[in-house]
Motif scaffolding. Structure first.
Motif, PDB file in Angstrom:
ATOM      1  N   VAL A 123       0.804  -1.280  -0.188  1.00 41.04           N
ATOM      2  CA  VAL A 123       0.134   0.084   0.086  1.00 41.04           C
ATOM      3  C   VAL A 123       0.973   1.263  -0.065  1.00 41.04           C
ATOM      4  CG1 VAL A 123      -1.602   1.228   1.593  1.00 41.04           C
ATOM      5  CG2 VAL A 123      -1.837  -0.837   0.909  1.00 41.04           C
ATOM      6  N   GLY A 124       1.861   1.162   0.836  1.00 44.69           N
ATOM      7  CA  GLY A 124       2.765   2.350   0.984  1.00 44.69           C
ATOM      8  C   GLY A 124       3.626   2.744  -0.378  1.00 44.69           C
ATOM      9  N   TRP A 125       3.967   1.559  -1.013  1.00 40.21           N
ATOM     10  CA  TRP A 125       4.707   1.738  -2.355  1.00 40.21           C
ATOM     11  C   TRP A 125       3.841   2.040  -3.572  1.00 40.21           C
ATOM     12  CZ3 TRP A 125       9.054  -2.657  -2.046  1.00 40.21           C
ATOM     13  CH2 TRP A 125       9.871  -2.386  -1.206  1.00 40.21           C
ATOM     14  N   LEU A 126       2.576   1.890  -3.357  1.00 39.94           N
ATOM     15  CA  LEU A 126       1.723   2.213  -4.430  1.00 39.94           C
ATOM     16  C   LEU A 126       1.428   3.770  -4.338  1.00 39.94           C
ATOM     17  CD1 LEU A 126      -0.820  -0.674  -4.694  1.00 39.94           C
ATOM     18  CD2 LEU A 126       0.977  -0.030  -6.401  1.00 39.94           C
TER      19      LEU A 126
ATOM     20  N   ASN B 179      -4.924   7.330 -13.201  1.00 32.72           N
ATOM     21  CA  ASN B 179      -5.795   6.677 -14.561  1.00 32.72           C
ATOM     22  C   ASN B 179      -4.997   6.628 -15.727  1.00 32.72           C
ATOM     23  OD1 ASN B 179      -5.814   9.381 -14.848  1.00 32.72           O
ATOM     24  ND2 ASN B 179      -7.855   9.531 -15.775  1.00 32.72           N
ATOM     25  N   THR B 180      -3.544   7.122 -15.825  1.00 31.27           N
ATOM     26  CA  THR B 180      -2.922   7.222 -16.753  1.00 31.27           C
ATOM     27  C   THR B 180      -1.908   5.912 -16.589  1.00 31.27           C
ATOM     28  OG1 THR B 180      -1.282   8.625 -15.987  1.00 31.27           O
ATOM     29  CG2 THR B 180      -3.201   9.584 -17.379  1.00 31.27           C
ATOM     30  N   LYS B 181      -1.991   5.254 -15.290  1.00 33.75           N
ATOM     31  CA  LYS B 181      -0.880   4.214 -15.237  1.00 33.75           C
ATOM     32  C   LYS B 181      -1.371   2.929 -15.185  1.00 33.75           C
ATOM     33  CE  LYS B 181       1.593   7.702 -12.369  1.00 33.75           C
ATOM     34  NZ  LYS B 181       1.154   8.855 -11.961  1.00 33.75           N
ATOM     35  N   ASN B 182      -0.619   2.096 -15.560  1.00 28.76           N
ATOM     36  CA  ASN B 182      -0.991   0.697 -15.758  1.00 28.76           C
ATOM     37  C   ASN B 182      -0.262  -0.276 -14.762  1.00 28.76           C
ATOM     38  OD1 ASN B 182      -2.515   0.994 -18.116  1.00 28.76           O
ATOM     39  ND2 ASN B 182      -0.610   1.108 -19.201  1.00 28.76           N
ATOM     40  N   LEU B 183      -0.995  -0.850 -13.953  1.00 26.20           N
ATOM     41  CA  LEU B 183      -0.311  -1.618 -12.659  1.00 26.20           C
ATOM     42  C   LEU B 183      -0.320  -3.351 -13.160  1.00 26.20           C
ATOM     43  CD1 LEU B 183       0.921  -1.581  -9.923  1.00 26.20           C
ATOM     44  CD2 LEU B 183      -1.493  -1.846  -8.751  1.00 26.20           C
TER      45      LEU B 183
ATOM     46  N   ALA C  89      -4.805  -6.302  -1.993  1.00 26.51           N
ATOM     47  CA  ALA C  89      -3.672  -5.029  -2.762  1.00 26.51           C
ATOM     48  C   ALA C  89      -4.459  -4.801  -3.971  1.00 26.51           C
ATOM     49  CB  ALA C  89      -2.486  -5.792  -2.964  1.00 26.51           C
ATOM     50  N   ILE C  90      -4.926  -5.823  -4.665  1.00 22.65           N
ATOM     51  CA  ILE C  90      -5.468  -5.195  -5.970  1.00 22.65           C
ATOM     52  C   ILE C  90      -6.915  -4.260  -5.491  1.00 22.65           C
ATOM     53  CG2 ILE C  90      -7.366  -6.520  -7.686  1.00 22.65           C
ATOM     54  CD1 ILE C  90      -5.660  -9.049  -7.401  1.00 22.65           C
TER      55      ILE C  90
ATOM     56  N   GLY D  63      -7.452   4.101  -8.408  1.00 22.19           N
ATOM     57  CA  GLY D  63      -7.788   4.507  -9.731  1.00 22.19           C
ATOM     58  C   GLY D  63      -6.833   4.190 -10.714  1.00 22.19           C
ATOM     59  N   PHE D  64      -6.165   3.403 -10.713  1.00 17.04           N
ATOM     60  CA  PHE D  64      -5.283   2.938 -11.643  1.00 17.04           C
ATOM     61  C   PHE D  64      -5.890   2.540 -12.946  1.00 17.04           C
ATOM     62  CE2 PHE D  64      -2.195   2.320  -8.193  1.00 17.04           C
ATOM     63  CZ  PHE D  64      -0.790   2.544  -8.782  1.00 17.04           C
TER      64      PHE D  64
END
Ligand code: SF4
Ligand code: SF4
Length: 339
Positions: free
Chosen positions: A49-52, A60-64, A80-81, A88-89
């Motif tokens: 959670v901290g590293w996200l 919303n412009t980021k793909n995880l 985590a998901i 908002g990924f």
């Protein structure tokens, strides 16, 4: 027939490849995980959670992409998901070997995970299991069928080596039958285990495919697979001298996060302690120079600097000593849309 298009690098979107543990139930021959360089720990949920958090702006412009090891071995993957979804990924992918531990398909739904991406390295049990381990073919196939049945988007990754290139064309009917949405062809890189094995003296011999065979086989087979309506991507690998070379480390925005806190911008650097960033108390900070980012700046006639350093046998020169072609960034892909 749709022709292949180079998927240009974009500085406007970000890919976050998050290895939440390095533990795995398999021991694939070409595994790129290097416990000495990437650690052996399983990140607690609080750290995930901290590293996200540093990626939560414009999420919303980021793909995880959640990876391991085998990420479904992590008991807190569903939590985590869900946290990532709340942040908002733009998309959330889980890369899995197909064993789908902790009943992951029952714990999350298709509104939470955009894609489950499976790995298979042969169209037959014999070839796949020789590379990935006994029983892995049947388990992966069963996992894909279950995911498709539950309404998840799925993709399949096939890492091409000398040991399985002959079976690539057999993947066309298989991916069609499985109902997989996208097919990713990967090139075997000299990282992790394959770095130690890719030599004539190793018991398995050289794994990397020669340039001529790559060029003659991959685009042709990719085209055949798209005829089933499946979009196929494969690495460009070779550039002619007049094609433009770009280093993703300079023009794209990728983060490869490992459980020991190291963050790389280039996959070919991951076997060395030259990561350009590191997590310190949940803050993403730059590391001291020299690091991988110093290599990205070097402009050489052969294209990718890291390739020249760790895979120089991929290059060849004419009688005047000029490279006959350039090696593209390992992240540069060709894509053919399904028809
Ligand atoms: S499934 Fe992935 S992480 Fe596990 S051994 Fe194979 S390549 Fe490595
Ligand atoms: S693979 Fe080569 S070109 Fe691509 S990011 Fe790494 S150093 Fe740059």
């Amino acid at each position: 027939m749709t022709s292949a298009k180079t998927a240009a690098f974009s500085g406007n979107s970000t890919n976050v490849f998050f290895h939440i543990l390095t533990q795995c139930n398999l021991k694939c021959r070409h595994c790129y995980i290097n416990p000495q360089q990437h650690g052996q720990n399983t990140l607690p949920l609080s750290t995930i959670v901290g590293w996200l958090e540093p990626f939560s702006e414009n999420s919303n412009t980021k793909n995880l992409i959640f990876l391991g090891g085998e990420p479904t071995l992590h008991p807190d993957l569903p939590a985590a998901i869900r946290h990532a979804r709340k942040l908002g990924f733009g998309s959330i992918t889980v890369d899995t070997n197909g064993y789908l531990f902790h009943d992951i398909l029952g714990e999350v739904d298709s509104s939470e995970v955009d894609t489950f991406s499976f790995s298979l390295d042969g169209a037959t049990q014999q070839t796949n299991d020789r590379i990935r381990g006994e029983g892995s073919f049947d388990t992966c196939i069963a996992g894909i069928r279950k995911a498709v049945l539950k309404g998840f988007n799925t993709s399949l990754i096939y890492t091409v080596s000398r040991g399985n290139i002959a079976e690539l064309e057999l993947m066309a009917p298989l991916v069609k039958d499985l109902g997989v949405g996208r097919f990713f062809i990967q090139v075997i890189g000299l990282r992790g285990r394959s770095a130690n094995r890719d030599s004539e003296n190793s018991p398995e011999g050289i794994l990397q495919v020669e340039r001529r065979q790559w060029i003659d086989t991959i685009p042709k087979v990719a085209q055949v697979i798209t005829e089933s309506g499946i979009t196929v991507s494969y690495p460009k690998v070779f550039l002619s001298p007049d094609e433009k070379f770009e280093c993703a480390g300079l023009v794209a925005d990728n983060y490869f996060i490992f459980p020991n806190g190291r963050v790389y911008r280039c996959p070919l650097c991951e076997d060395f302690p030259i990561h350009s960033m590191i997590f310190k108390e949940n803050r993403l900070v730059s590391t001291a120079k020299l690091n991988e980012s110093d290599f990205f700046q070097l402009n050489i006639a052969e294209g990718c600097v890291m390739n020249k350093l760790i895979q120089p046998h991929n290059l060849s020169y004419d009688s005047a000593g000029e490279p006959e072609y350039k090696i593209a960034c390992c992240l540069l892909k060709e894509e053919i849309r399904g028809t």
